[in-house]
Design a protein around this motif. Structure first.
Motif, mmCIF file in Angstrom:
data_model
loop_
_atom_site.group_PDB
_atom_site.id
_atom_site.type_symbol
_atom_site.label_atom_id
_atom_site.label_comp_id
_atom_site.label_asym_id
_atom_site.label_seq_id
_atom_site.Cartn_x
_atom_site.Cartn_y
_atom_site.Cartn_z
ATOM 1 N N UNK A 3 1.176 18.287 -5.696
ATOM 2 C CA UNK A 3 1.454 17.040 -6.413
ATOM 3 C C UNK A 3 1.450 15.852 -5.456
ATOM 4 N N UNK A 4 2.022 16.028 -4.266
ATOM 5 C CA UNK A 4 2.048 14.941 -3.293
ATOM 6 C C UNK A 4 0.639 14.554 -2.872
ATOM 7 N N UNK A 5 -0.222 15.555 -2.645
ATOM 8 C CA UNK A 5 -1.610 15.267 -2.264
ATOM 9 C C UNK A 5 -2.311 14.490 -3.372
ATOM 10 N N UNK A 6 -2.085 14.901 -4.609
ATOM 11 C CA UNK A 6 -2.708 14.224 -5.745
ATOM 12 C C UNK A 6 -2.258 12.760 -5.826
ATOM 13 N N UNK A 7 -0.958 12.545 -5.656
ATOM 14 C CA UNK A 7 -0.442 11.181 -5.756
ATOM 15 C C UNK A 7 -0.962 10.291 -4.628
ATOM 16 N N UNK A 8 -1.063 10.849 -3.425
ATOM 17 C CA UNK A 8 -1.590 10.062 -2.309
ATOM 18 C C UNK A 8 -3.050 9.702 -2.552
ATOM 19 N N UNK A 9 -3.831 10.654 -3.098
ATOM 20 C CA UNK A 9 -5.241 10.378 -3.336
ATOM 21 C C UNK A 9 -5.444 9.335 -4.431
ATOM 22 N N UNK A 10 -4.711 9.476 -5.544
ATOM 23 C CA UNK A 10 -4.884 8.493 -6.616
ATOM 24 C C UNK A 10 -4.262 7.157 -6.209
ATOM 25 N N UNK A 11 -3.231 7.200 -5.349
ATOM 26 C CA UNK A 11 -2.664 5.955 -4.826
ATOM 27 C C UNK A 11 -3.657 5.209 -3.956
ATOM 28 N N UNK A 12 -4.366 5.954 -3.093
ATOM 29 C CA UNK A 12 -5.390 5.334 -2.250
ATOM 30 C C UNK A 12 -6.529 4.785 -3.107
ATOM 31 N N UNK A 13 -6.905 5.542 -4.157
ATOM 32 C CA UNK A 13 -7.966 5.072 -5.058
ATOM 33 C C UNK A 13 -7.563 3.770 -5.734
ATOM 34 N N UNK A 14 -6.312 3.699 -6.209
ATOM 35 C CA UNK A 14 -5.839 2.492 -6.887
ATOM 36 C C UNK A 14 -5.771 1.315 -5.925
ATOM 37 N N UNK A 15 -5.309 1.565 -4.689
ATOM 38 C CA UNK A 15 -5.206 0.483 -3.704
ATOM 39 C C UNK A 15 -6.585 -0.055 -3.327
ATOM 40 N N UNK A 16 -7.552 0.851 -3.132
ATOM 41 C CA UNK A 16 -8.896 0.404 -2.751
ATOM 42 C C UNK A 16 -9.582 -0.308 -3.920
ATOM 43 N N UNK A 17 -9.328 0.170 -5.149
ATOM 44 C CA UNK A 17 -9.878 -0.529 -6.316
ATOM 45 C C UNK A 17 -9.311 -1.947 -6.392
ATOM 46 N N UNK A 18 -8.007 -2.070 -6.133
ATOM 47 C CA UNK A 18 -7.394 -3.401 -6.130
ATOM 48 C C UNK A 18 -7.998 -4.274 -5.027
ATOM 49 N N UNK A 19 -8.253 -3.670 -3.850
ATOM 50 C CA UNK A 19 -8.881 -4.420 -2.758
ATOM 51 C C UNK A 19 -10.293 -4.859 -3.133
ATOM 52 N N UNK A 20 -11.020 -3.978 -3.865
ATOM 53 C CA UNK A 20 -12.368 -4.341 -4.316
ATOM 54 C C UNK A 20 -12.315 -5.517 -5.287
ATOM 55 N N UNK A 21 -11.287 -5.539 -6.141
ATOM 56 C CA UNK A 21 -11.110 -6.676 -7.051
ATOM 57 C C UNK A 21 -10.775 -7.939 -6.263
ATOM 58 N N UNK A 22 -9.961 -7.768 -5.211
ATOM 59 C CA UNK A 22 -9.555 -8.936 -4.417
ATOM 60 C C UNK A 22 -10.732 -9.582 -3.700
ATOM 61 N N UNK A 23 -11.820 -8.815 -3.499
ATOM 62 C CA UNK A 23 -13.008 -9.395 -2.862
ATOM 63 C C UNK A 23 -13.563 -10.577 -3.647
ATOM 64 N N UNK A 24 -13.258 -10.609 -4.950
ATOM 65 C CA UNK A 24 -13.768 -11.705 -5.775
ATOM 66 C C UNK A 24 -13.083 -13.026 -5.438
ATOM 67 N N UNK A 25 -11.843 -12.941 -4.919
ATOM 68 C CA UNK A 25 -11.103 -14.161 -4.605
ATOM 69 C C UNK A 25 -10.825 -14.331 -3.119
ATOM 70 N N UNK A 26 -10.990 -13.260 -2.326
ATOM 71 C CA UNK A 26 -10.755 -13.311 -0.887
ATOM 72 C C UNK A 26 -11.874 -12.542 -0.185
ATOM 73 N N UNK A 27 -12.073 -12.853 1.079
ATOM 74 C CA UNK A 27 -13.057 -12.093 1.862
ATOM 75 C C UNK A 27 -12.334 -10.920 2.528
ATOM 76 N N UNK A 28 -11.865 -9.989 1.705
ATOM 77 C CA UNK A 28 -11.009 -8.896 2.169
ATOM 78 C C UNK A 28 -11.701 -8.017 3.194
ATOM 79 N N UNK A 29 -12.967 -7.768 3.020
ATOM 80 C CA UNK A 29 -13.697 -6.797 3.828
ATOM 81 C C UNK A 29 -13.773 -7.196 5.294
ATOM 82 N N UNK A 30 -13.732 -8.499 5.586
ATOM 83 C CA UNK A 30 -13.898 -8.957 6.976
ATOM 84 C C UNK A 30 -12.599 -9.458 7.610
ATOM 85 N N UNK A 31 -11.499 -9.484 6.880
ATOM 86 C CA UNK A 31 -10.217 -9.850 7.477
ATOM 87 C C UNK A 31 -9.731 -8.701 8.358
#
Length: 477
Positions: A426-454
């Protein structure tokens, strides 16, 4: 044997004599010239850290992250501009040398270099290399600087693939990462409660151009010990998403005492996100958690948590709270048309569209924004503020570059979701889906910030990428 022992003893005596002579020499130089003394001290400490990185590249990996995060604070303490890139490059190269001397970790052989993520990374690197022959490109120096920063990220990813060779290493990383985020959040809260420290106020007064977005109508945007408020807000949002997901674990997976610590950290992170004034971070939270809700819609607790989250969000947006500058800024993030800065960004995007269509290969790297003014003055894109990672990619590297950047995000999120369904714990699953959610949020943030190069957010993305790639092949085998 006796000769060997004598040689060893002689070496130890010589080292001891050298050390004894070095101490008064450094003391004398420091007393005559403060800058020379500070430089010598930094050099000695740097060499010591470099040796540590060579001897233990895993420890060097964490040292690199930690020092990179606190370098802006050290720069403010010094009251002068510090060549941070040189320090980062040196630490990372020492760590890479340690990894090479130790021959890395055997489990890296399991990673297929035909993986879509690594293929996209290779294609992006080739695009950067080919930018040197782009007829629309600017200076060679701007191309070199961008390539150097990109190589730093590639080396960091390679070292990361050698650092994580089992799930215990993954657990240790997330504990460290959330602890580092908590320290940043706590420092930001101190800045809000007591005001900026004297050396921070002096640095802002000395270099006001670096803090153009720090003072806004709703108050002061705080930055903790990181480079700016936008970086802090993005990292706080990603960490909140991960910790909220971890809070849904059963007690036999994460016990009550650890959940209390997570809850305390979430409170600090949320306050720091509000104090940073990063509207992008406010939008990232619901969009990132959406990935978790979709993956767990079959669970009753997930639906109840989603309802509570929506209720809290509606209360913040439409509740009778009018005196808090933080809540006002949160509202402008979701009701953007009421904020003129959002309208300015939209107008800028429409204005630059003809250039995109006329230059499918882009205008060359480091030609937009402030970097364009520095490296390619007179370029059509110089001083054009993109405020958008995808827009910057398409303007500098063309449509192919933008597609590849989007592909890196897509395949990284896909890998995290695949890991989520493959993992048994369960812990492995939560860490993986947590990382997926965080990276998806970072991908969305690229629309308003230059996240990839900071710098700091780039470290977050590439460390998560290394974790997800390694877990994928560890679980497969």
């Amino acid at each position: 044997m006796q000769l060997t022992r004598k040689n060893i003893n002689l070496k130890q005596v010589l080292i001891a004599i050298l050390f004894i002579l070095l101490v008064p020499a450094v003391t004398y130089l420091a007393s005559t010239d403060m800058k020379v003394g500070a430089g010598l001290s930094v050099m000695i400490i740097g060499l010591a850290l470099g040796l540590v990185c060579i001897v233990n590249y895993r420890l060097g990996y964490y040292l690199y992250i930690t020092i990179t995060f606190i370098l802006p604070m050290l720069e403010r303490m010094s009251g002068a501009e510090v060549p941070k890139g040189v320090a980062m490059d040196a630490l990372l190269l020492f760590t890479l040398l340690g990894c090479i001397f130790k021959r890395g970790d055997k489990t890296i052989a399991r990673v297929k270099f035909s993986d879509p993520i690594l293929v996209c990374m290779l294609v992006y690197f080739l695009i950067l290399l080919s930018s040197i022959v782009n007829p629309n490109a600017g200076s060679l120096l701007g191309w070199y600087v961008f390539l150097r920063v990109s190589l730093r990220s590639y080396i960091f990813l390679y070292v990361g693939l050698n650092v994580f060779n089992n799930m215990q290493h993954v657990y240790s990383f997330f504990k460290y990462w959330l602890a580092l985020g908590t320290a940043a959040a706590f420092y930001c809260c101190i800045q809000q409660w007591t005001g900026l420290l004297p050396y921070e106020q002096a640095y802002i007064a000395k270099f006001p151009e670096k803090f153009g977005t720090t003072v806004i109508l709703t108050g002061l945007r705080l930055f903790s010990f990181m480079s700016d408020a936008a970086v802090l807000g993005i990292i706080m949002a990603c960490n909140i998403i991960i910790m909220l997901i971890l809070m849904t674990a059963r007690l036999h997976t994460i016990n009550l005492s650890k959940k209390i610590l997570l809850g305390f950290s979430i409170v600090l992170h949320t306050m720091a996100l509000g104090y940073s004034g990063t509207r992008t971070g406010y939008v990232m939270l619901p969009l990132g958690l959406m990935i978790f809700f979709i993956a767990n819609m079959h669970k009753r607790n997930t639906i109840l948590a989603a309802m509570v989250f929506v209720f809290i969000g509606l209360a913040i947006l439409y509740g009778p709270f009018y005196g808090s500058p933080t809540i006002i800024r949160v509202r402008t993030a979701f009701i953007g048309k009421q904020d003129e800065s959002v309208n300015v960004r939209d107008r800028n995007r429409h204005r630059i569209q003809p250039y995109m269509h006329e230059h499918p290969l882009g205008g060359g790297v480091n030609t937009t924004g402030g970097n364009g003014v520095t490296y390619t003055p007179g370029h059509p894109l110089a001083d054009f503020q993109t405020d958008n990672g995808y827009l910057r990619a398409v303007l500098e590297t063309g449509w192919l570059g933008m597609v590849v950047v989007a592909g890196i995000f897509y395949f990284t999120i896909q890998t995290a979701v695949v890991n989520f369904f493959r993992c048994k714990s369960e812990l492995d699953k939560l860490l993986m889906i947590g990382a997926a959610a965080a990276i998806f949020a970072a991908a969305i943030s690229e629309y308003a910030q230059d996240t990839f190069t900071l710098v700091e957010t780039s470290i977050m993305l590439f460390s998560f990428m290394a974790v997800l790639l390694k877990v994928r092949y560890l679980e497969t085998n």
